[in-house]
Design an enzyme around this catalytic site. Structure first.
Site, short mmCIF file in Angstrom:
data_model
loop_
_atom_site.label_atom_id
_atom_site.label_comp_id
_atom_site.label_asym_id
_atom_site.label_seq_id
_atom_site.Cartn_x
_atom_site.Cartn_y
_atom_site.Cartn_z
N GLU A 1 -16.26 -41.74 42.23
CA GLU A 1 -17.59 -41.49 41.79
C GLU A 1 -18.67 -41.97 42.62
O GLU A 1 -18.68 -43.17 43.11
CB GLU A 1 -17.81 -42.31 40.45
N LEU B 1 -24.93 -38.10 24.76
CA LEU B 1 -23.74 -37.14 24.84
C LEU B 1 -24.17 -36.30 24.15
O LEU B 1 -23.35 -34.79 24.54
CB LEU B 1 -22.56 -37.94 24.32
N ASP C 1 -10.25 -37.47 25.39
CA ASP C 1 -10.54 -37.98 26.88
C ASP C 1 -10.76 -36.81 27.49
O ASP C 1 -10.08 -35.85 27.82
CB ASP C 1 -9.15 -38.43 27.39
N HIS C 2 -11.91 -36.59 28.21
CA HIS C 2 -12.33 -35.14 28.45
C HIS C 2 -11.77 -34.77 29.72
O HIS C 2 -11.83 -33.83 30.09
CB HIS C 2 -13.94 -35.37 28.86
N ALA D 1 -26.10 -37.89 16.41
CA ALA D 1 -26.61 -36.57 16.67
C ALA D 1 -27.94 -36.66 17.71
O ALA D 1 -28.20 -35.79 18.48
CB ALA D 1 -27.00 -35.93 15.79
N HIS E 1 -8.09 -42.10 31.78
CA HIS E 1 -8.08 -41.13 32.71
C HIS E 1 -6.92 -41.32 33.65
O HIS E 1 -6.15 -40.35 33.47
CB HIS E 1 -9.21 -40.78 33.48
#
Length: 489
Positions: A218, A19, A179-180, A15, A242
């Protein structure tokens, strides 16, 4: 379902990490503002640091500050957050965690919905899930789901070992491997466009499609992530998850009826149709590169912090994949990804077969002049369709014209990936997560490429200046097959 209020107890391991502050707290606040989180929710943040509840709530409030337009609402939101100083590797500490969970379940009437978010080093995933079971926190009486951040293993063997350990505590359909990229609207729009436009799906095969290109570019260098990245490289960091997941959504056969199970089965069938690479294919069909300085304040990769000065880790990867099924026979799937490139963007290019004649002979047409469908996944969200129309004049000759749709301009609200995926987990909808069977096939493909690299000259890397599109060898790869990359500029 999409407007259902959810309740439950969320336990966030890690926490105090980056991220949590950058993605997870803002995602939860967005759900709260949209009234998709009921008042019957609570979050327990856990980490080693000795934080108080008040300090933890200040951290959460700071993380969502740029989203706040009602301070009273924000204060109500952060009041649902509680902190427990916790050593995730010590079984005794789980008794303290369980006591806090029991207390908050009664206070907030959260019901039987439990979500454990593991935003920690993957090396302690097995210990956390084991102790959750041994402390009688995860029981059969309630709904218990776990979200795992990547990396999920470093090869098939380590991923299998990790999965086996998780399966001792959680059922497979309760393990949410996040997997965002699968939470991005335009990635999900790939399926929507295919489902809701029959004429698109009718041409979604080798009769009409020339090649498919997936680019994840990127613009930032590795920076402070050198310690992780040097062990991962582009193939594990971007391709294994991804790129292969996007490729599966593009290439899979649409199920007749849409459901999480049918989507996952279709993706698995597609991934199985990608043959493992031979040594020769690993050499001839992939390009590995490493960035160098280009007078733009980017240092050579080998000089980045925590990077081995003799590293042979690739910061750029391009490749060509052939799919062994009827739908895609003869259609190459190209992919490329890299760090310190000229621009940050993700696109999927569906290049269609041209029909152009001159003197009764077919012309060779460059990809940039072929009709094509482009998905802009990030940072722009939209779809572009390039169609051939008649040039002015006597001859029946084509010229490419653009039909453009900026998706963000027409959408009332655009969900962030973590917002969507956390909500889907609370609902118990696994559609846009990675199943173990998919992951197993992904690692099979990756392992075969890496094995091929080891058989050949593994240290061979094509250098490229930072701020460019990558090494020229990536362009040579496509030229050998009479194709070309579609660059944004």
């Amino acid at each position: 379902m999409s407007n259902s209020k959810v309740k439950g107890l969320i336990v966030l391991f890690g926490a105090t990490g980056d991220l949590a502050s950058r993605k997870l707290y803002p995602a939860l606040y967005r759900l709260y503002k949209r009234h998709l989180l009921s008042d019957n929710f609570a979050v327990i943040g856990t980490a080693r640091r000795e934080w108080s509840n008040d300090y933890y709530r200040q951290v959460v409030a700071g993380a969502v500050n740029n989203l706040v337009d009602d301070q009273a609402e924000c204060q109500q939101f952060v009041s649902h957050f509680h902190y427990v100083s916790h050593d995730a590797t010590d079984l005794a500490h789980y008794n303290i965690l369980k006591a806090k969970m029991d207390e908050l379940e009664a206070t907030y009437e959260t019901g039987e919905n439990h979500l454990y978010y593991l935003s920690t080093a993957p090396s302690i995933f097995p210990k956390i899930t084991k102790y959750l079971k041994e402390a009688n926190i995860v029981t059969k009486q309630s709904n218990h789901r776990v979200i795992l951040e990547k990396p999920f293993g470093s090869d098939l063997a380590s991923a299998q070992k990790l999965n086996d350990s998780l399966s001792d505590t959680f059922k497979d359909n309760d393990i949410y491997r996040i997997d965002h990229y699968l939470g991005k609207e335009m990635v999900q729009n790939i399926l929507a466009l295919r489902y809701f436009n029959p004429f698109i799906e009718a041409i979604w095969n080798h009769h009409y499609i020339d090649n498919i290109q997936i680019t994840l570019s990127e613009d930032m260098p590795v920076g402070t992530r050198g310690g992780y990245y040097d062990k991962s490289g582009a193939i594990r960091d971007m391709f294994q998850n991804h790129i292969l997941q996007i490729m599966a959504l593009v290439g899979m056969t649409l199920p007749e009826h849409y459901s999480p199970e049918s989507v996952h089965e279709a993706k698995i069938d597609f991934l199985k149709s990608i043959p493992s690479f031979t040594t020769q294919q690993a050499e001839q069909c992939t390009v590995r590169g490493q960035y160098q300085t280009n007078d733009n304040n980017v240092v050579d990769y080998l000089k980045e912090p925590e990077v081995d000065a003799n590293s042979t880790t690739e910061t750029f990867l391009a490749g060509r994949i052939r799919v062994n099924n009827e739908r895609w026979q003869g259609v190459p799937f190209y992919f490329r990804t890299g760090k310190a490139l000229g621009e940050k963007y993700t696109t999927v290019q569906i290049i269609l077969n041209p029909r152009v004649y001159k003197d009764e002979e077919t012309e060779v047409v460059p990809d940039s002049e072929k009709p094509r469908l482009t998905f802009f996944i990030q940072p722009e969200c939209g779809v572009q369709l390039y169609l051939n129309e008649k040039q002015a004049g006597q001859d029946l000759r084509p010229q490419i014209q653009l039909l453009d749709h900026d998706w963000r301009k027409s959408a009332q609200y655009v969900e962030e990936p973590y917002e969507k995926l956390i909500y889907n987990t609370l609902l118990g909808d696994p559609t846009y997560f990675t199943t173990w069977n998919e992951l197993r096939e992904q690692w099979r493909i990756v392992d075969s490429i890496i094995a091929g690299w080891h058989e050949i000259n593994h240290s061979k890397l094509d250098q490229y200046p930072a701020g460019t599109h990558g090494p020229k060898q990536a362009y040579n790869l496509l030229e050998r097959y009479h194709n070309e990359w579609i660059d944004l500029d």
